[in-house]
Scaffold this motif. Sequence first.
Motif: not given
Length: 70
Positions: A2-3, A31-34, A37
């Motif tokens: 994700e990063k 793109y929903h990412s923790t 973000q």
Amino acid sequence: MEKNIITTLIELTYRGNDDVKIAAISALGDYHSTVEQQNAINRLLELCKDPNRDIAVSAIKSLSKLSGHF
């Protein structure tokens, strides 16, 4: 993973090609990412002030998409 995705999309927003920038901005909004973000949000906030109207509008739309996830 994700990063890497978020980092790559943010890097693409610095390109000179406006079509690439707009596509990356749109992808950041979708793109929903923790992970990373906050970096994406900070970059989108910067792009809201872009002199190119299409880029600024795209950044605003992406921020509105992300606002529902906080």
